[in-house]
Scaffold this motif. Sequence first.
Motif, PDB file in Angstrom:
ATOM      1  N   SER A 485       0.834  -1.214   0.000  1.00  0.00           N
ATOM      2  CA  SER A 485       0.000   0.000   0.000  1.00  0.00           C
ATOM      3  C   SER A 485       0.861   1.254   0.000  1.00  0.00           C
ATOM      4  CB  SER A 485      -0.918  -0.010   1.213  1.00  0.00           C
ATOM      5  OG  SER A 485      -1.672   1.171   1.278  1.00  0.00           O
ATOM      6  N   LEU A 486       1.953   1.236   0.791  1.00  0.00           N
ATOM      7  CA  LEU A 486       2.850   2.389   0.798  1.00  0.00           C
ATOM      8  C   LEU A 486       3.540   2.568  -0.545  1.00  0.00           C
ATOM      9  CD1 LEU A 486       4.573   2.227   4.307  1.00  0.00           C
ATOM     10  CD2 LEU A 486       3.005   3.961   3.465  1.00  0.00           C
ATOM     11  N   ALA A 487       3.826   1.464  -1.232  1.00  0.00           N
ATOM     12  CA  ALA A 487       4.457   1.571  -2.553  1.00  0.00           C
ATOM     13  C   ALA A 487       3.556   2.313  -3.538  1.00  0.00           C
ATOM     14  CB  ALA A 487       4.795   0.176  -3.068  1.00  0.00           C
ATOM     15  N   VAL A 488       2.245   2.055  -3.453  1.00  0.00           N
ATOM     16  CA  VAL A 488       1.305   2.778  -4.318  1.00  0.00           C
ATOM     17  C   VAL A 488       1.323   4.268  -4.004  1.00  0.00           C
ATOM     18  CG1 VAL A 488      -1.124   3.013  -4.944  1.00  0.00           C
ATOM     19  CG2 VAL A 488      -0.150   0.739  -4.581  1.00  0.00           C
ATOM     20  N   HIS A 489       1.328   4.609  -2.712  1.00  0.00           N
ATOM     21  CA  HIS A 489       1.339   6.027  -2.326  1.00  0.00           C
ATOM     22  C   HIS A 489       2.663   6.697  -2.715  1.00  0.00           C
ATOM     23  CE1 HIS A 489       0.002   9.531  -0.139  1.00  0.00           C
ATOM     24  NE2 HIS A 489       1.136   9.558   0.542  1.00  0.00           N
ATOM     25  N   ILE A 490       3.757   5.937  -2.623  1.00  0.00           N
ATOM     26  CA  ILE A 490       5.059   6.507  -3.010  1.00  0.00           C
ATOM     27  C   ILE A 490       5.091   6.817  -4.499  1.00  0.00           C
ATOM     28  CG2 ILE A 490       7.515   5.934  -3.244  1.00  0.00           C
ATOM     29  CD1 ILE A 490       7.230   4.375  -0.577  1.00  0.00           C
ATOM     30  N   GLU A 491       4.532   5.924  -5.319  1.00  0.00           N
ATOM     31  CA  GLU A 491       4.464   6.186  -6.761  1.00  0.00           C
ATOM     32  C   GLU A 491       3.633   7.428  -7.053  1.00  0.00           C
ATOM     33  OE1 GLU A 491       6.061   4.780  -9.173  1.00  0.00           O
ATOM     34  OE2 GLU A 491       7.099   3.398  -7.830  1.00  0.00           O
ATOM     35  N   GLU A 496       3.604  13.290  -8.500  1.00  0.00           N
ATOM     36  CA  GLU A 496       3.302  14.685  -8.154  1.00  0.00           C
ATOM     37  C   GLU A 496       4.569  15.511  -7.976  1.00  0.00           C
ATOM     38  OE1 GLU A 496       1.031  14.361  -4.624  1.00  0.00           O
ATOM     39  OE2 GLU A 496      -0.794  13.658  -5.638  1.00  0.00           O
ATOM     40  N   LYS A 497       5.735  14.963  -8.361  1.00  0.00           N
ATOM     41  CA  LYS A 497       7.021  15.655  -8.253  1.00  0.00           C
ATOM     42  C   LYS A 497       7.446  15.901  -6.805  1.00  0.00           C
ATOM     43  CE  LYS A 497       7.108  15.964 -12.753  1.00  0.00           C
ATOM     44  NZ  LYS A 497       7.989  15.084 -13.545  1.00  0.00           N
ATOM     45  N   ASN A 498       6.878  15.146  -5.883  1.00  0.00           N
ATOM     46  CA  ASN A 498       7.261  15.265  -4.473  1.00  0.00           C
ATOM     47  C   ASN A 498       8.314  14.190  -4.180  1.00  0.00           C
ATOM     48  OD1 ASN A 498       7.465  15.728  -1.766  1.00  0.00           O
ATOM     49  ND2 ASN A 498       5.318  15.301  -1.280  1.00  0.00           N
ATOM     50  N   ASN A 499       9.482  14.389  -4.777  1.00  0.00           N
ATOM     51  CA  ASN A 499      10.523  13.372  -4.675  1.00  0.00           C
ATOM     52  C   ASN A 499      11.069  13.233  -3.257  1.00  0.00           C
ATOM     53  OD1 ASN A 499      10.270  12.975  -7.431  1.00  0.00           O
ATOM     54  ND2 ASN A 499      11.818  14.491  -7.931  1.00  0.00           N
ATOM     55  N   LEU A 500      11.167  14.342  -2.537  1.00  0.00           N
ATOM     56  CA  LEU A 500      11.726  14.304  -1.186  1.00  0.00           C
ATOM     57  C   LEU A 500      10.849  13.463  -0.264  1.00  0.00           C
ATOM     58  CD1 LEU A 500      13.869  15.267   0.785  1.00  0.00           C
ATOM     59  CD2 LEU A 500      12.484  17.305   1.209  1.00  0.00           C
ATOM     60  N   ILE A 505       9.836   8.349   2.706  1.00  0.00           N
ATOM     61  CA  ILE A 505       8.932   7.266   3.115  1.00  0.00           C
ATOM     62  C   ILE A 505       9.460   5.913   2.644  1.00  0.00           C
ATOM     63  CG2 ILE A 505       6.589   6.374   2.863  1.00  0.00           C
ATOM     64  CD1 ILE A 505       5.608   9.231   2.617  1.00  0.00           C
ATOM     65  N   LYS A 506      10.033   5.896   1.452  1.00  0.00           N
ATOM     66  CA  LYS A 506      10.551   4.639   0.892  1.00  0.00           C
ATOM     67  C   LYS A 506      11.725   4.110   1.713  1.00  0.00           C
ATOM     68  CE  LYS A 506      12.025   2.631  -3.498  1.00  0.00           C
ATOM     69  NZ  LYS A 506      12.313   2.921  -4.935  1.00  0.00           N
ATOM     70  N   ALA A 507      12.549   5.022   2.245  1.00  0.00           N
ATOM     71  CA  ALA A 507      13.733   4.606   2.989  1.00  0.00           C
ATOM     72  C   ALA A 507      13.435   4.238   4.440  1.00  0.00           C
ATOM     73  CB  ALA A 507      14.787   5.719   2.962  1.00  0.00           C
ATOM     74  N   ALA A 508      12.253   4.564   4.932  1.00  0.00           N
ATOM     75  CA  ALA A 508      11.932   4.312   6.337  1.00  0.00           C
ATOM     76  C   ALA A 508      11.606   2.842   6.557  1.00  0.00           C
ATOM     77  CB  ALA A 508      10.760   5.186   6.774  1.00  0.00           C
ATOM     78  N   ALA A 509      11.800   2.395   7.795  1.00  0.00           N
ATOM     79  CA  ALA A 509      11.458   1.032   8.192  1.00  0.00           C
ATOM     80  C   ALA A 509      10.078   1.008   8.839  1.00  0.00           C
ATOM     81  CB  ALA A 509      12.509   0.490   9.166  1.00  0.00           C
ATOM     82  N   ASN A 524      16.637  10.214  11.565  1.00  0.00           N
ATOM     83  CA  ASN A 524      16.919  11.513  12.169  1.00  0.00           C
ATOM     84  C   ASN A 524      15.657  12.360  12.207  1.00  0.00           C
ATOM     85  OD1 ASN A 524      16.712  12.745   9.480  1.00  0.00           O
ATOM     86  ND2 ASN A 524      18.687  11.763   9.114  1.00  0.00           N
ATOM     87  N   THR A 525      15.800  13.546  12.823  1.00  0.00           N
ATOM     88  CA  THR A 525      14.666  14.457  12.995  1.00  0.00           C
ATOM     89  C   THR A 525      14.189  15.018  11.664  1.00  0.00           C
ATOM     90  OG1 THR A 525      15.597  15.048  15.133  1.00  0.00           O
ATOM     91  CG2 THR A 525      13.867  16.464  14.287  1.00  0.00           C
ATOM     92  N   LEU A 526      15.096  15.259  10.726  1.00  0.00           N
ATOM     93  CA  LEU A 526      14.716  15.813   9.435  1.00  0.00           C
ATOM     94  C   LEU A 526      13.762  14.871   8.697  1.00  0.00           C
ATOM     95  CD1 LEU A 526      14.988  17.953   7.252  1.00  0.00           C
ATOM     96  CD2 LEU A 526      17.031  16.772   6.427  1.00  0.00           C
ATOM     97  N   GLN A 527      14.065  13.575   8.696  1.00  0.00           N
ATOM     98  CA  GLN A 527      13.173  12.618   8.058  1.00  0.00           C
ATOM     99  C   GLN A 527      11.821  12.569   8.770  1.00  0.00           C
ATOM    100  OE1 GLN A 527      15.274   8.901   8.031  1.00  0.00           O
ATOM    101  NE2 GLN A 527      16.727   9.528   6.432  1.00  0.00           N
ATOM    102  N   GLN A 528      11.849  12.712  10.094  1.00  0.00           N
ATOM    103  CA  GLN A 528      10.586  12.725  10.846  1.00  0.00           C
ATOM    104  C   GLN A 528       9.703  13.895  10.417  1.00  0.00           C
ATOM    105  OE1 GLN A 528      10.975  13.695  14.948  1.00  0.00           O
ATOM    106  NE2 GLN A 528       9.046  12.763  15.550  1.00  0.00           N
ATOM    107  N   LYS A 529      10.289  15.078  10.262  1.00  0.00           N
ATOM    108  CA  LYS A 529       9.506  16.254   9.858  1.00  0.00           C
ATOM    109  C   LYS A 529       8.964  16.100   8.441  1.00  0.00           C
ATOM    110  CE  LYS A 529      11.889  19.545  12.883  1.00  0.00           C
ATOM    111  NZ  LYS A 529      12.719  20.767  12.940  1.00  0.00           N
ATOM    112  N   ILE A 530       9.762  15.487   7.547  1.00  0.00           N
ATOM    113  CA  ILE A 530       9.303  15.316   6.158  1.00  0.00           C
ATOM    114  C   ILE A 530       8.102  14.376   6.103  1.00  0.00           C
ATOM    115  CG2 ILE A 530       9.960  14.431   3.892  1.00  0.00           C
ATOM    116  CD1 ILE A 530      12.828  15.339   4.501  1.00  0.00           C
TER     117      ILE A 530
END
Length: 599
Positions: A485-491, A496-500, A505-509, A524-530
């Motif tokens: 399901s997350l893979a669909v949302h990541i695509e 939508e050009k929201n690569n960041l 999300i793709k790199a998170a566990a 890290n905190t930066l990934q949490q905020k994104i």
Amino acid sequence: MDKFIVSARKYRPQNFSTVVGQSHITTTLKNAINNNQLAHAFLFCGPRGVGKTTCARILAKTINCENKTGEGEACNTCNSCVSFDNGSSMNIHELDAASNNSVDDIRSLVEQVRFAPQAGDYKVYIVDEVHMLSAAAFNAFLKTLEEPPPYAIFILATTEKHKILPTILSRCQIFDFKRITTNDTVEHIQEICDKEEITAEKTALHIIAQKSEGCMRDALSILDKIVSFTGGKITYTNTLEHLNILDEDYYFSMLDHMRKQQLSDALLLFDTINQKGFEGDTFLEGFTEFVRNLLVSKEPKAAILLDVAEDFKQKYLQVSLDTDTAWMLSALNLLTDSNIGYKQARNKKLFVEMTLIKLSYLQQALEISAGDGGISKKKLTDSAKPVAFKALPIIRVKDDKPVPVAEHPAPKAASLVIEEERTERPAPVSAPAPAQRQQPATPAPTTTLPGGSMGTLGNIRAKLAEKNKVVSGPKPLLLEELKSSLAVHIEKLFAEKNNLGASTIKAAALSIVDDNTFTIIVDNTLQQKIIEAERSGLIHHLQDHFNNRILKYSIIIDEKERVEEPEAKTLNRKQQYALMTEQYPLIKELRERLRLEVD
């Protein structure tokens, strides 16, 4: 030939009863004089030209009058009043603090306070524009102001009370003067016109009062200018021309063009206004005030706030009834933004014309946004939930005995089609009761709404379930299903050009907590905020996928231990040579043969 005296000086009030628009102050002062309860220090504060210095002079003259009237007014005939009117009284001293604001000026004033009056009961010291005194001058004035001699009275006048030290304010009796109303100004100017034998229209005097903004001195100065300009005959037209004010008839015409969406006529009218010498900001400010007056005229209770001439009030009330309130509110917002943006515009005429274009088609835009069913409102829930109705039980007849059958489960959505379920029953031996009478076997009829066929109940339920995404229950929260399901949302985020956000999300566990909760593990905190910034779209996608409205997740930071790299040390020449000889022994032999020295 007599010298000309401006009206502000010629008709300056000489007693309290002639002061315009400050009855709350004049009444208090007269009562204090009659009851012999005068304070030793007064502070008169308020806008310019409303009578502060005038009231101070009248108070100084009245308290030294030898024959006061019963109402606490000066007689204007005794020696004290006559000397005061002639400017030869020794009991009044005026100090302009704007030009005499040093410590030495205040010290000389304090020295004069020591001497008692030769005639009369009081010596009055009027300090005008007292807020201009320096801090040192204020401090030098404090002791005398707090404990003056019994015959000394100080009257301080200022337009900026907030600039005066609190120690000064606490030693004074403060009187706040208010702006003079338009009606009071018009009546006073009319009296002066009658005395000077000046012909003046009431609407013209109203324009003068509006232009003065509650300042009587300004109103009388404008009156003198217009009398000189018109030769003693003041009309509405020449007043507008002299004060560079746009006639309100232009605004009424402009409003009529806008309501009829006559854009060309509106632009031509503005061009006419521009050719008469009126700048775009003057037109925008005037039209903004005009729309405000229309909005005020909409409600009878608020009509008292309409500050226009009496001849125009009825026209405002009539036009406001034919103008939509939504249009007026939207126009005020648009005009306010235009007034702010006018200064930054390079082509100012084009900027005003663009505003007129928007106003001309504003009503059409409001109708489009409203739609057929009225202006749309935001939904209070995420999705519409169907109303479930309880199905009626079906009674089967067997061996002439009614047997209740288990109730059917309630449908998930309210159906527009009603299906009657009938079954074949064996014919009884005897005539049954009316409730148990046999019915012939017939196909199940379907009742539909007029206007078309709908199919069977099962098909309609399936369509409604597919439309509203109604399933039997929530899907189990499994790790593989969650990842897909997350893979669909990541695509979708990549599209939508929201690569960041997609990459993070793709790199998170992922980790499953329970049937309704899972965690996202980041570094890290930066990934949490994104990921937190993507929470709204992500949680809606997952809830729809698992059909679980209480599904939620949390974000956990798992900082990995960093391997500290040894700091690079800077080696000198000998250390570098020793390191090289360890790796390459032939270098030492080469140095010895060539007899080289290491620095």
